[in-house]
Motif scaffolding. Sequence first.
Motif, PDB file in Angstrom:
ATOM      1  N   GLY A  67       0.817  -1.212   0.000  1.00  0.00           N
ATOM      2  CA  GLY A  67       0.000   0.000   0.000  1.00  0.00           C
ATOM      3  C   GLY A  67       0.847   1.257   0.000  1.00  0.00           C
ATOM      4  N   PRO A  68       1.181   1.796  -1.193  1.00  0.00           N
ATOM      5  CA  PRO A  68       2.074   2.951  -1.275  1.00  0.00           C
ATOM      6  C   PRO A  68       1.360   4.300  -1.245  1.00  0.00           C
ATOM      7  CG  PRO A  68       1.703   2.094  -3.474  1.00  0.00           C
ATOM      8  CD  PRO A  68       0.907   1.223  -2.534  1.00  0.00           C
ATOM      9  N   VAL A 122      14.377   0.447  -5.061  1.00  0.00           N
ATOM     10  CA  VAL A 122      12.924   0.349  -4.864  1.00  0.00           C
ATOM     11  C   VAL A 122      12.424  -0.705  -5.844  1.00  0.00           C
ATOM     12  CG1 VAL A 122      10.704   1.515  -4.863  1.00  0.00           C
ATOM     13  CG2 VAL A 122      12.761   2.778  -4.221  1.00  0.00           C
ATOM     14  N   SER A 123      11.952  -1.830  -5.312  1.00  0.00           N
ATOM     15  CA  SER A 123      11.516  -2.941  -6.151  1.00  0.00           C
ATOM     16  C   SER A 123       9.997  -3.064  -6.115  1.00  0.00           C
ATOM     17  CB  SER A 123      12.132  -4.257  -5.662  1.00  0.00           C
ATOM     18  OG  SER A 123      13.540  -4.204  -5.710  1.00  0.00           O
ATOM     19  N   ILE A 124       9.384  -3.169  -7.279  1.00  0.00           N
ATOM     20  CA  ILE A 124       7.948  -3.436  -7.371  1.00  0.00           C
ATOM     21  C   ILE A 124       7.762  -4.942  -7.368  1.00  0.00           C
ATOM     22  CG2 ILE A 124       5.858  -3.106  -8.714  1.00  0.00           C
ATOM     23  CD1 ILE A 124       7.273  -0.714 -10.061  1.00  0.00           C
ATOM     24  N   VAL A 125       6.970  -5.451  -6.423  1.00  0.00           N
ATOM     25  CA  VAL A 125       6.734  -6.893  -6.330  1.00  0.00           C
ATOM     26  C   VAL A 125       5.278  -7.187  -6.638  1.00  0.00           C
ATOM     27  CG1 VAL A 125       8.626  -7.228  -4.705  1.00  0.00           C
ATOM     28  CG2 VAL A 125       6.327  -6.788  -3.825  1.00  0.00           C
ATOM     29  N   GLU A 126       5.011  -8.424  -7.027  1.00  0.00           N
ATOM     30  CA  GLU A 126       3.684  -8.791  -7.506  1.00  0.00           C
ATOM     31  C   GLU A 126       2.836  -9.488  -6.465  1.00  0.00           C
ATOM     32  OE1 GLU A 126       2.568  -7.828 -10.442  1.00  0.00           O
ATOM     33  OE2 GLU A 126       4.488  -6.824 -10.747  1.00  0.00           O
ATOM     34  N   SER A 127       3.447  -9.970  -5.381  1.00  0.00           N
ATOM     35  CA  SER A 127       2.684 -10.733  -4.403  1.00  0.00           C
ATOM     36  C   SER A 127       2.971 -10.231  -2.998  1.00  0.00           C
ATOM     37  CB  SER A 127       3.028 -12.215  -4.493  1.00  0.00           C
ATOM     38  OG  SER A 127       4.361 -12.440  -4.040  1.00  0.00           O
ATOM     39  N   ILE A 128       2.022 -10.504  -2.081  1.00  0.00           N
ATOM     40  CA  ILE A 128       2.221 -10.150  -0.680  1.00  0.00           C
ATOM     41  C   ILE A 128       3.369 -10.959  -0.097  1.00  0.00           C
ATOM     42  CG2 ILE A 128       1.140 -10.148   1.587  1.00  0.00           C
ATOM     43  CD1 ILE A 128      -1.535  -9.652   0.256  1.00  0.00           C
ATOM     44  N   GLU A 129       3.515 -12.201  -0.535  1.00  0.00           N
ATOM     45  CA  GLU A 129       4.634 -13.019  -0.054  1.00  0.00           C
ATOM     46  C   GLU A 129       5.966 -12.331  -0.332  1.00  0.00           C
ATOM     47  OE1 GLU A 129       6.673 -17.433  -0.745  1.00  0.00           O
ATOM     48  OE2 GLU A 129       4.651 -17.035  -1.504  1.00  0.00           O
ATOM     49  N   THR A 175      16.640  -0.168   1.078  1.00  0.00           N
ATOM     50  CA  THR A 175      15.848  -0.925   0.110  1.00  0.00           C
ATOM     51  C   THR A 175      14.382  -0.942   0.520  1.00  0.00           C
ATOM     52  OG1 THR A 175      17.727  -2.367  -0.410  1.00  0.00           O
ATOM     53  CG2 THR A 175      15.528  -3.191  -0.984  1.00  0.00           C
ATOM     54  N   ILE A 176      13.502  -0.731  -0.457  1.00  0.00           N
ATOM     55  CA  ILE A 176      12.063  -0.839  -0.231  1.00  0.00           C
ATOM     56  C   ILE A 176      11.472  -1.747  -1.296  1.00  0.00           C
ATOM     57  CG2 ILE A 176       9.846   0.378  -0.112  1.00  0.00           C
ATOM     58  CD1 ILE A 176      11.405   2.911   0.619  1.00  0.00           C
ATOM     59  N   LYS A 177      10.682  -2.734  -0.852  1.00  0.00           N
ATOM     60  CA  LYS A 177       9.879  -3.552  -1.758  1.00  0.00           C
ATOM     61  C   LYS A 177       8.432  -3.116  -1.601  1.00  0.00           C
ATOM     62  CE  LYS A 177      11.253  -7.330   0.155  1.00  0.00           C
ATOM     63  NZ  LYS A 177      11.225  -8.773   0.463  1.00  0.00           N
ATOM     64  N   VAL A 178       7.767  -2.840  -2.688  1.00  0.00           N
ATOM     65  CA  VAL A 178       6.441  -2.251  -2.604  1.00  0.00           C
ATOM     66  C   VAL A 178       5.459  -2.978  -3.510  1.00  0.00           C
ATOM     67  CG1 VAL A 178       7.035  -0.493  -4.338  1.00  0.00           C
ATOM     68  CG2 VAL A 178       5.098  -0.111  -2.795  1.00  0.00           C
ATOM     69  N   LYS A 179       4.257  -3.172  -2.995  1.00  0.00           N
ATOM     70  CA  LYS A 179       3.147  -3.697  -3.792  1.00  0.00           C
ATOM     71  C   LYS A 179       1.971  -2.752  -3.659  1.00  0.00           C
ATOM     72  CE  LYS A 179       0.167  -7.745  -4.561  1.00  0.00           C
ATOM     73  NZ  LYS A 179      -0.952  -6.887  -4.985  1.00  0.00           N
ATOM     74  N   GLY A 180       1.402  -2.363  -4.793  1.00  0.00           N
ATOM     75  CA  GLY A 180       0.243  -1.496  -4.810  1.00  0.00           C
ATOM     76  C   GLY A 180      -0.796  -2.004  -5.781  1.00  0.00           C
ATOM     77  N   ARG A 181      -1.908  -1.314  -5.831  1.00  0.00           N
ATOM     78  CA  ARG A 181      -2.996  -1.758  -6.707  1.00  0.00           C
ATOM     79  C   ARG A 181      -2.827  -1.249  -8.136  1.00  0.00           C
ATOM     80  NH1 ARG A 181      -8.095  -0.379  -2.778  1.00  0.00           N
ATOM     81  NH2 ARG A 181      -7.876  -2.125  -1.331  1.00  0.00           N
ATOM     82  N   GLY A 182      -2.423   0.005  -8.263  1.00  0.00           N
ATOM     83  CA  GLY A 182      -2.356   0.617  -9.577  1.00  0.00           C
ATOM     84  C   GLY A 182      -0.976   1.177  -9.874  1.00  0.00           C
ATOM     85  N   GLN A 183      -0.647   1.243 -11.163  1.00  0.00           N
ATOM     86  CA  GLN A 183       0.678   1.714 -11.551  1.00  0.00           C
ATOM     87  C   GLN A 183       0.890   3.179 -11.185  1.00  0.00           C
ATOM     88  OE1 GLN A 183       2.978  -0.477 -12.778  1.00  0.00           O
ATOM     89  NE2 GLN A 183       4.398   1.211 -12.371  1.00  0.00           N
ATOM     90  N   LYS A 184      -0.170   3.982 -11.245  1.00  0.00           N
ATOM     91  CA  LYS A 184      -0.009   5.402 -10.949  1.00  0.00           C
ATOM     92  C   LYS A 184       0.445   5.613  -9.512  1.00  0.00           C
ATOM     93  CE  LYS A 184      -2.274   9.919 -11.043  1.00  0.00           C
ATOM     94  NZ  LYS A 184      -1.684  10.317  -9.744  1.00  0.00           N
ATOM     95  N   SER A 185      -0.201   4.916  -8.562  1.00  0.00           N
ATOM     96  CA  SER A 185       0.179   5.100  -7.157  1.00  0.00           C
ATOM     97  C   SER A 185       1.599   4.608  -6.912  1.00  0.00           C
ATOM     98  CB  SER A 185      -0.803   4.378  -6.236  1.00  0.00           C
ATOM     99  OG  SER A 185      -0.744   2.978  -6.422  1.00  0.00           O
ATOM    100  N   ILE A 186       1.992   3.545  -7.587  1.00  0.00           N
ATOM    101  CA  ILE A 186       3.360   3.031  -7.438  1.00  0.00           C
ATOM    102  C   ILE A 186       4.356   4.019  -8.025  1.00  0.00           C
ATOM    103  CG2 ILE A 186       4.960   1.223  -8.180  1.00  0.00           C
ATOM    104  CD1 ILE A 186       2.609  -0.737  -7.984  1.00  0.00           C
ATOM    105  N   ASP A 187       4.050   4.544  -9.221  1.00  0.00           N
ATOM    106  CA  ASP A 187       4.948   5.526  -9.852  1.00  0.00           C
ATOM    107  C   ASP A 187       5.087   6.776  -8.991  1.00  0.00           C
ATOM    108  OD1 ASP A 187       5.317   3.824 -11.983  1.00  0.00           O
ATOM    109  OD2 ASP A 187       3.887   4.842 -13.304  1.00  0.00           O
ATOM    110  N   ASP A 188       3.968   7.255  -8.437  1.00  0.00           N
ATOM    111  CA  ASP A 188       4.009   8.426  -7.553  1.00  0.00           C
ATOM    112  C   ASP A 188       4.873   8.144  -6.331  1.00  0.00           C
ATOM    113  OD1 ASP A 188       2.348   9.781  -9.266  1.00  0.00           O
ATOM    114  OD2 ASP A 188       0.532   9.541  -8.042  1.00  0.00           O
TER     115      ASP A 188
END
Length: 378
Positions: free
Chosen positions: A161-162, A210-217, A182-195
């Motif tokens: 939740g970014p 800053v890594s975008i990950v696809e799963s909660i795991e 280092t931050i690993k982040v998962k969000g719902r939409g690309q805009k919120s992640i990009d912001d």
Amino acid sequence: MSKTKIDFIYLSEQDMIRAGVTDMLQCVDTMEEMFGLLYAGDYRMAGANNDSHGAMITFPENSPFPNMPKPTIERRMMAMPAYLGGTFGTAGVKWYGSNIENKEKGLPRSILMFTLNDADTGAPLAHMSANLLSAYRTGAVPGVGARHLARKDSKTIGLLGPGVMGKTSIAAFMATCPLIDTIKVKGRGQKSIDDFITWVHATYPQITTVSIVESIEEVVRDSDIVTYCNSGEFGDASKYPEVKREWVKPGAFLVMPALCRIDEGLERNDVRKVLDNTGLYDAWYEEMPKPAHNHIPIIGVYFMDMIADGKMTRDELEDIGKIVAGVTPGRVHDDEIIIMSVGGMPVEDVAWGTVVYRNALERGIGVKLNLWETPALR
């Protein structure tokens, strides 16, 4: 000059920024002082046990009145009053309306105002914009937890939740854990992640990855600090985002200010369970149908359900105030796993609102307003 004259100041959002509402390190320090007062008992909130989160207006699914608001997601209208002693010695109330559909109008989900009062007379001291006040005090509480409960060599944050809460929590971790890179982040939409990524790079150049990950795991695995700052529907706890013991590295600090559930492995008593204020959860548990976690999605409420079901004992719960006061130790060893629940309390608004108000007075910020010279009714 009339002894009955009452003036107060109005602080807009820009005034609040100028008065230091976004100073996260000062906010973390303020929240730490506030938790010490909670442990000492020098505070009051609403409700019979003086620990209630506040009073909320709810709306029915079907109403005969066409203009009555509908119970949409995140629909809340709520008053959150409190008194805080110590160096603060003030009272106040936050009022907010919340509706997820606000975003379609270009507005924040929640719109908040805070009134600070003299604790003796009840006279207003300030009326202030409170979106930033609330966001920063909310994020600062996980920072207090990290200061005492995260490993000192923590380097990696896992964030679900970014949004606003995610950003302020990251700000608090950066203020208290200087080795994070280092931050690993998962969000719902690309805009919120990009912001979020743009904000991180602009604000914290020491973050190298800053890594975008696809799963909660992936959010949880190999992270030193894990925080869920997501929003969503509640009512069925089985649908809340889960944390599984097998994902959690030894020594991880999990701090949860949003929807969350845990598996049986994390329910075990070798996982330390810390609350921001046990009385808050007692009040919630008295107020809500059971199981209460369906209605209040904070993990500390699930701990209360566990106690009621005989899955844990009350003495397994710890208050962060007791840790801050030095009565109970913080992190004991490098491998212990600690979960901290963050429910949010109006005493936090009073604490940070008082500091920002005093900053504003010192700096000549705000618009002075007159309540009266002499009251018409006495």
